[in-house]
Design an enzyme around this catalytic site. Structure first.
Site, short mmCIF file in Angstrom:
data_model
loop_
_atom_site.label_atom_id
_atom_site.label_comp_id
_atom_site.label_asym_id
_atom_site.label_seq_id
_atom_site.Cartn_x
_atom_site.Cartn_y
_atom_site.Cartn_z
N TRP A 115 0.86 -1.18 0.00
CA TRP A 115 0.00 0.00 0.00
C TRP A 115 0.90 1.23 0.00
O TRP A 115 1.89 1.28 0.69
CB TRP A 115 -0.89 -0.03 1.24
CG TRP A 115 -2.04 0.92 1.14
CD1 TRP A 115 -2.12 2.16 1.69
CD2 TRP A 115 -3.27 0.72 0.44
NE1 TRP A 115 -3.32 2.75 1.37
CE2 TRP A 115 -4.06 1.87 0.61
CE3 TRP A 115 -3.78 -0.34 -0.32
CZ2 TRP A 115 -5.31 2.01 0.06
CZ3 TRP A 115 -5.03 -0.20 -0.86
CH2 TRP A 115 -5.78 0.95 -0.67
N PHE A 142 -0.40 -2.64 8.21
CA PHE A 142 -0.93 -3.43 9.31
C PHE A 142 -0.33 -4.84 9.31
O PHE A 142 -0.11 -5.44 10.37
CB PHE A 142 -2.46 -3.51 9.24
CG PHE A 142 -3.07 -4.13 10.45
CD1 PHE A 142 -3.23 -3.41 11.62
CD2 PHE A 142 -3.49 -5.46 10.41
CE1 PHE A 142 -3.80 -4.00 12.74
CE2 PHE A 142 -4.06 -6.06 11.53
CZ PHE A 142 -4.21 -5.32 12.71
N CYS A 173 3.99 2.95 4.94
CA CYS A 173 3.58 4.35 4.93
C CYS A 173 2.08 4.41 5.17
O CYS A 173 1.30 3.84 4.42
CB CYS A 173 3.93 5.00 3.59
SG CYS A 173 3.39 6.71 3.46
N VAL A 174 1.71 5.10 6.25
CA VAL A 174 0.30 5.28 6.58
C VAL A 174 0.03 6.78 6.56
O VAL A 174 0.50 7.51 7.43
CB VAL A 174 -0.05 4.69 7.96
CG1 VAL A 174 -1.54 4.85 8.25
CG2 VAL A 174 0.37 3.23 8.04
N GLU A 182 -9.14 11.23 6.24
CA GLU A 182 -10.24 11.95 6.88
C GLU A 182 -10.74 11.24 8.14
O GLU A 182 -11.53 11.80 8.89
CB GLU A 182 -11.38 12.13 5.88
CG GLU A 182 -11.00 13.03 4.72
CD GLU A 182 -12.11 13.18 3.70
OE1 GLU A 182 -13.22 12.64 3.92
OE2 GLU A 182 -11.88 13.84 2.69
N THR A 183 -10.30 10.00 8.35
CA THR A 183 -10.71 9.27 9.54
C THR A 183 -9.48 9.02 10.40
O THR A 183 -8.36 9.37 10.03
CB THR A 183 -11.34 7.92 9.17
OG1 THR A 183 -10.33 7.09 8.57
CG2 THR A 183 -12.50 8.10 8.20
N HIS A 242 -8.17 6.14 11.04
CA HIS A 242 -7.61 4.81 10.78
C HIS A 242 -6.11 4.80 10.97
O HIS A 242 -5.54 3.83 11.45
CB HIS A 242 -7.98 4.33 9.37
CG HIS A 242 -7.07 4.85 8.30
ND1 HIS A 242 -7.12 6.15 7.85
CD2 HIS A 242 -6.05 4.26 7.63
CE1 HIS A 242 -6.17 6.33 6.93
NE2 HIS A 242 -5.53 5.21 6.79
N ARG A 292 10.08 12.47 2.29
CA ARG A 292 10.88 11.64 3.20
C ARG A 292 11.26 10.30 2.57
O ARG A 292 11.87 9.47 3.22
CB ARG A 292 10.10 11.42 4.49
CG ARG A 292 10.03 12.68 5.32
CD ARG A 292 8.87 12.72 6.27
NE ARG A 292 8.87 13.94 7.07
CZ ARG A 292 8.47 15.14 6.61
NH1 ARG A 292 8.03 15.26 5.37
NH2 ARG A 292 8.52 16.20 7.38
#
Length: 159
Positions: A31, A66, A89-90, A94-95, A97, A136
């Protein structure tokens, strides 16, 4: 922003251990692959630059950040693996999570390192935006993959 004029990939390389016989696994989240691919390249290049042999570096992909904890555990338990570098990378959306994922991954990777008594490195970016991630991952702030690799090398020096 405190890092606005800083290359975050500047680190001390004094007294690094010999890693020519060490085996590394880099677990990479698919992801946000534009970012994680660049982080992987940085980590891989840095390991080679400081003495790792190409045949002693293995890349393993997992679907997302995850899954980094489980993927890292699979390889950390192997006696012939000396260090694991988890790359992900996360990006905040808008939430919330990202808060849950980042906390779970940090906790999971720490547990794996302590369980198997070997370096399991948190190479996960937690930016607010895609641009911050790119900055980064080889952009204006250097490459945090480089930093993850140096961290793995330094932690091997503790053993």
């Amino acid at each position: 922003m405190s890092s606005a004029h800083k290359n975050l990939s500047v680190f001390n390389t004094e007294g690094l251990p010999d890693i020519s016989a060490k085996k590394f696994v880099i677990v990479v989240a698919e992801w946000n692959d534009e970012v994680t691919g660049a982080l992987y390249e940085g980590a891989h290049k840095t390991l080679l630059e400081y003495g790792a042999k190409p045949e002693n570096i293995r890349r393993v992909n997992v679907p997302g950040s995850f899954e980094l904890s489980f993927g890292s555990q699979v390889y950390a338990q192997k006696p012939d693996v000396d260090a694991v570098i988890a790359i992900g990378c996360v990006i905040q959306g808008e939430t919330k999570h990202n808060d849950y994922i980042n906390h779970a991954v940090a906790h999971g990777l720490t547990d794996v390192a302590l369980k198997y008594n070997k370096p399991v490195i948190f190479g996960v970016l937690t930016p607010n935006t895609l641009q911050q991630a790119l900055d980064r991952a080889g952009g204006i702030h250097g490459n945090k993959g480089d930093e993850a690799a140096i961290t793995a090398i330094k932690m091997l020096g503790l053993q």
